[in-house]
Write an enzyme that holds these catalytic residues in place. Structure first.
Site, PDB file in Angstrom:
ATOM      1  N   GLY A  80       0.542  -0.975   0.348  1.00 47.90           N
ATOM      2  CA  GLY A  80      -0.522   0.093   0.002  1.00 47.90           C
ATOM      3  C   GLY A  80       0.759   0.958   0.223  1.00 47.90           C
ATOM      4  N   GLY A 147       1.138  -8.163  -3.890  1.00 47.52           N
ATOM      5  CA  GLY A 147       1.820  -9.732  -4.071  1.00 47.52           C
ATOM      6  C   GLY A 147       3.015 -10.173  -5.079  1.00 47.52           C
ATOM      7  N   ASP A 173       5.969  -5.472   5.896  1.00 49.38           N
ATOM      8  CA  ASP A 173       6.415  -6.592   6.237  1.00 49.38           C
ATOM      9  C   ASP A 173       6.124  -8.070   4.881  1.00 49.38           C
ATOM     10  OD1 ASP A 173       2.984  -6.264   6.143  1.00 49.38           O
ATOM     11  OD2 ASP A 173       3.181  -8.509   7.751  1.00 49.38           O
ATOM     12  N   THR A 201       5.728   1.902   6.187  1.00 55.43           N
ATOM     13  CA  THR A 201       4.434   1.600   6.062  1.00 55.43           C
ATOM     14  C   THR A 201       4.189   2.574   7.661  1.00 55.43           C
ATOM     15  OG1 THR A 201       2.327   0.130   7.494  1.00 55.43           O
ATOM     16  CG2 THR A 201       5.269  -0.898   8.016  1.00 55.43           C
ATOM     17  N   ASP A 203       1.108   1.788   9.183  1.00 58.68           N
ATOM     18  CA  ASP A 203       1.187   1.185  10.586  1.00 58.68           C
ATOM     19  C   ASP A 203       2.187   1.338  11.654  1.00 58.68           C
ATOM     20  OD1 ASP A 203      -1.213   0.779   9.143  1.00 58.68           O
ATOM     21  OD2 ASP A 203      -1.664  -1.075   9.124  1.00 58.68           O
ATOM     22  N   ARG A 248      -4.409  -1.919  10.481  1.00 61.77           N
ATOM     23  CA  ARG A 248      -4.788  -3.376  10.804  1.00 61.77           C
ATOM     24  C   ARG A 248      -4.685  -4.230  11.254  1.00 61.77           C
ATOM     25  NH1 ARG A 248      -2.351  -5.244   5.894  1.00 61.77           N
ATOM     26  NH2 ARG A 248      -4.229  -4.288   4.781  1.00 61.77           N
ATOM     27  N   GLU A 302      -8.804   0.326  12.414  1.00 64.39           N
ATOM     28  CA  GLU A 302      -9.436  -0.940  10.959  1.00 64.39           C
ATOM     29  C   GLU A 302      -9.791  -2.408  11.873  1.00 64.39           C
ATOM     30  OE1 GLU A 302      -6.548  -1.419   7.266  1.00 64.39           O
ATOM     31  OE2 GLU A 302      -7.980  -1.683   7.230  1.00 64.39           O
ATOM     32  N   ILE A 358      -5.254   9.324   4.142  1.00 66.78           N
ATOM     33  CA  ILE A 358      -3.645  10.347   5.258  1.00 66.78           C
ATOM     34  C   ILE A 358      -2.947   9.532   4.840  1.00 66.78           C
ATOM     35  CG2 ILE A 358      -5.552  10.346   6.999  1.00 66.78           C
ATOM     36  CD1 ILE A 358      -4.565   7.199   7.882  1.00 66.78           C
ATOM     37  N   ARG A 359      -2.902   8.299   4.006  1.00 67.19           N
ATOM     38  CA  ARG A 359      -1.310   7.419   3.527  1.00 67.19           C
ATOM     39  C   ARG A 359      -1.416   8.694   1.595  1.00 67.19           C
ATOM     40  NH1 ARG A 359      -2.889   1.312   2.135  1.00 67.19           N
ATOM     41  NH2 ARG A 359      -3.850   2.094  -0.067  1.00 67.19           N
TER      42      ARG A 359
HETATM   43  O1  F6P Z   1      -0.445  -1.210   5.094  1.00 67.72           O
HETATM   44  C1  F6P Z   1      -1.074  -0.255   5.550  1.00 67.72           C
HETATM   45  C2  F6P Z   1      -2.448  -0.039   4.790  1.00 67.72           C
HETATM   46  O2  F6P Z   1      -2.874   0.919   5.333  1.00 67.72           O
HETATM   47  C3  F6P Z   1      -3.090  -0.979   6.293  1.00 67.72           C
HETATM   48  O3  F6P Z   1      -3.376   0.122   7.229  1.00 67.72           O
HETATM   49  C4  F6P Z   1      -4.640  -0.881   5.539  1.00 67.72           C
HETATM   50  O4  F6P Z   1      -5.362  -2.237   5.864  1.00 67.72           O
HETATM   51  C5  F6P Z   1      -4.113  -1.514   4.446  1.00 67.72           C
HETATM   52  O5  F6P Z   1      -2.525  -0.859   4.032  1.00 67.72           O
HETATM   53  C6  F6P Z   1      -5.383  -1.100   3.066  1.00 67.72           C
HETATM   54  O6  F6P Z   1      -4.221  -1.501   1.862  1.00 67.72           O
HETATM   55  P1  F6P Z   1      -4.964  -1.624   0.410  1.00 67.72           P
HETATM   56  O7  F6P Z   1      -6.386  -1.397   0.372  1.00 67.72           O
HETATM   57  O8  F6P Z   1      -4.174  -0.933  -1.003  1.00 67.72           O
HETATM   58  O9  F6P Z   1      -4.652  -3.262   0.668  1.00 67.72           O
END
Ligand code: F6P
Length: 436
Positions: A80, A147, A173, A201, A203, A248, A302, A358-359
Site C-alpha cells: 500500500g 503480491g 512486512d 508503512t 501502520d 490492520r 480498522e 491519510i496515506r
Molecule cells: O498496510 C498499510 C495499510 O494502510 C493498512 O492499514 C490497511 O489495512 C491497508 O494498508 C489497506 O491497503 P489496501 O487497501 O491498498 O490493501
C-alpha cells in the site's frame, strides 16, 4: 534474537566517500560498531545479559564491495502507498549517483510484479533529473502493487540478466517477506546481488524498528479527522464524532492521533478486545459519557473488534497475504444507533472515514528528513555488499536489522506499556471494556 548481517563478500574497493568527506573518524563506521537493544542499565540487576543484544550500526564503510563504475542498482516500491515513498526513491538515486558515482539506477514498475519478465513492464531510468522534484508529491513514481511473490525464481533470473547488483526494496512486512525470498534464491544461486529493505508503512508495525516512514505524516493527516469529529460532536446535543482510521493489526496510527489531539474519549484498537454490551461494555460507557458531557469522540482502528463480527467468514486474503477484515466502522456505527434508539435517547452521530487520504499525502517535514536518511543509509549498506537486511532506527540511531528478524513478529501496542498508559490518560476511557 539473531542480529547477524549477511555480507556478499570481502569489501576491497575504497569508498569514493573518502574523497568527499574527510572527517574519517566520526563519519565512517565499522561492522564492529553496535547499537544496544536495551538502552537501560539497571545496576541492581545482576543478570545483565539482555544488555548484550545489539544491532549492527548503519553508515558508510571505508571499504565497499561494489565498484561504483560497474554497479547497477534497482528500486522497487511494494504494498500500500505511504507518504515518503518518492522521498526515499530520490534519496537513493541522489546518494548513489552523486556520492558513490553509480550511474545506472533502474526503477521497477508496480512492485515485485515489475521484476517478472512475463509482465513486460520494462524499467524506468532513474537519473537525478528524473527524480529532482518527486519528493514534493505523495504516492510513488514507480507505482506499487501487492503480491507477485509466489514464485520469485524468474524475478531473480531477470535481475541477473538485467545486470542488477543491488535491489532496494521499499515496503512493509509483505515486501520484506518477498525480499527475503529473493535474497534466499540469490544465495542459493551464488549471485552477487544485494537486497536492502527500507521500512515503509503508515501502520508502524515493523518489529525491531522504532519507526517506519510514512507513519508520522499519516498521523498528521488523521488529526484533521479527529478535529472535525470533535467540532461536529460539540455542535449538536449528544453529538458523537466517530472516526475510523487505518491500522490492520496494530493501532499505532489511531493511538498516536488520539495522543496528539486529546479530544478522543474512546480509542478502540486491534490489540485490546472489548465487549459491546454489559456494565463494562463500550456502549454502556459511551452512554455514561453522553449523560455526563453530552458529546463524545470515538476513534477506531480498522482491525479493532474483529472478534465481535466473528461468524461471518474471514478466510479471504489480499495479494499480500493479509486477511481481509470486516468493516468495524459501519458495524459499530449501526450498533451505536441501534443501542440509543432502544434506549430512546437521541444522539447525533457523524461518521468520518478519511481512509486513503491519510496515506496518499506527501511526507511532512520530519518524515521527509527521515526518508532522506533512510535512503542514504540504504545505499551505504548496498554498496558495502550487505544483504538480506533492512535499514532500521533504534534509540534514534540507524541500524542494520536482518529481514528474518523483522518478519518473525509484528509490532503491536503493549497494553502494559507506558505508551498505552498515556493513551488511557489522554482519552480517560476505562482501562478495559470487557465484562469478565
Ligand atoms: O498496510 C498499510 C495499510 O494502510 C493498512 O492499514 C490497511 O489495512 C491497508 O494498508 C489497506 O491497503 P489496501 O487497501 O491498498 O490493501
Amino acid at each position: 534474537m539473531k542480529t547477524q548481517i549477511m555480507n556478499l563478500g570481502e569489501c576491497r574497493v575504497k569508498s569514493p566517500l573518502l574523497k568527499i568527506f574527510p572527517l574519517k573518524e566520526s563519519f565512517f563506521v565499522t561492522d564492529k560498531l553496535r547499537i544496544k537493544y536495551n538502552c537501560y542499565v539497571d545496576h541492581e540487576l545482576h543478570d545483565n545479559r539482555h544488555n548484550i543484544q545489539s544491532f549492527e550500526a548503519a553508515g558508510p564503510r571505508e571499504k565497499i564491495f561494489f565498484n561504483p563504475e560497474n554497479t547497477c542498482a534497482a528500486i522497487v516500491t511494494c504494498g500500500g502507498l505511504s507518504p515518503g515513498l518518492n522521498n526515499v526513491i530520490r534519496s537513493i538515486v541522489m546518494e548513489s549517483h552523486y556520492r558513490y558515482g553509480v550511474k545506472k539506477i533502474l526503477g521497477v514498475r508496480y512492485g515485485y510484479s515489475g521484476l517478472n519478465p512475463d509482465n513486460n513492464y520494462g524499467f524506468m531510468e532513474l537519473t537525478p533529473q528524473a527524480v529532482r522534484e518527486i519528493h514534493l508529491d505523495g504516492g510513488t513514481i514507480l507505482g506499487s502493487s501487492r503480491g507477485g511473490t509466489e514464485d520469485m525464481e524468474p524475478l531473480v533470473e531477470n535481475m541477473k540478466k538485467t545486470g542488477i547488483n543491488i535491489l532496494y526494496a521499499i515496503g512493509g512486512d509483505g515486501t520484506m517477506r518477498g525480499a527475503r525470498k529473493i535474497a534466499e534464491i540469490i544465495k542459493k544461486r551464488g549471485y552477487e546481488i544485494a537486497v536492502v529493505g527500507v521500512p515503509k508503512t503508515i501502520d508502524n508495525d515493523i518489529s525491531y524498528i522504532q519507526r517506519t516512514f510514512g507513519f508520522e505524516s499519516a498521523v498528521s493527516r488523521a488529526v484533521d479527522a479527529i478535529y472535525s469529529a470533535h467540532v461536529e460532536a460539540e455542535g449538536a446535543p449528544n453529538g458523537v464524532g466517530f472516526v475510523k482510521l487505518m491500522g490492520r493489526h496494530s493501532g499505532f496510527i489511531a493511538a498516536n492521533t488520539a495522543l496528539a489531539m486529546n479530544d478522543v474519549n474512546f480509542l478502540l484498537v486491534p490489540e485490546l478486545p472489548f465487549d459491546l454490551y454489559g456494565n463494562n461494555g463500550f456502549l454502556y460507557h459511551l452512554e455514561q459519557r453522553l449523560k455526563r458531557r453530552h458529546h463524545a469522540v470515538i476513534c477506531v482502528a480498522e482491525g479493532a473488534g474483529q472478534e465481535l463480527m466473528a461468524g461471518e467468514s474471514r478466510v479471504e486474503h489480499d495479494a499480500s497475504g493479509n486477511v481481509i477484515l470486516e468493516d468495524i466502522g459501519h458495524y459499530l456505527k449501526d450498533k451505536i444507533i441501534e443501542y440509543f434508539a432502544e434506549k430512546k435517547m437521541n444522539i447525533n452521530l457523524k461518521y468520518i472515514d478519511p481512509s486513503y487520504m491519510i496515506r496518499s499525502t506527501p511526507a511532512n517535514s520530519n518524515d521527509s528528513i527521515f526518508c532522506a536518511m533512510l535512503g542514504q543509509f540504504a545505499v551505504h549498506a548496498g554498496m558495502a555488499g550487505k544483504t538480506d537486511l533492512i535499514i532500521g532506527i533504534w534509540n534514534n540511531v540507524y541500524t542494520h536489522v536482518p529481514i528474518e528478524l523483522v518478519i518473525s513478529e509484528r509490532k503491536q501496542i503493549d497494553p502494559n506499556s507506558r505508551f498505552w498508559y498515556n493513551v488511557l490518560a489522554a482519552t480517560g476511557q476505562p482501562v478495559d471494556m470487557k465484562n469478565t
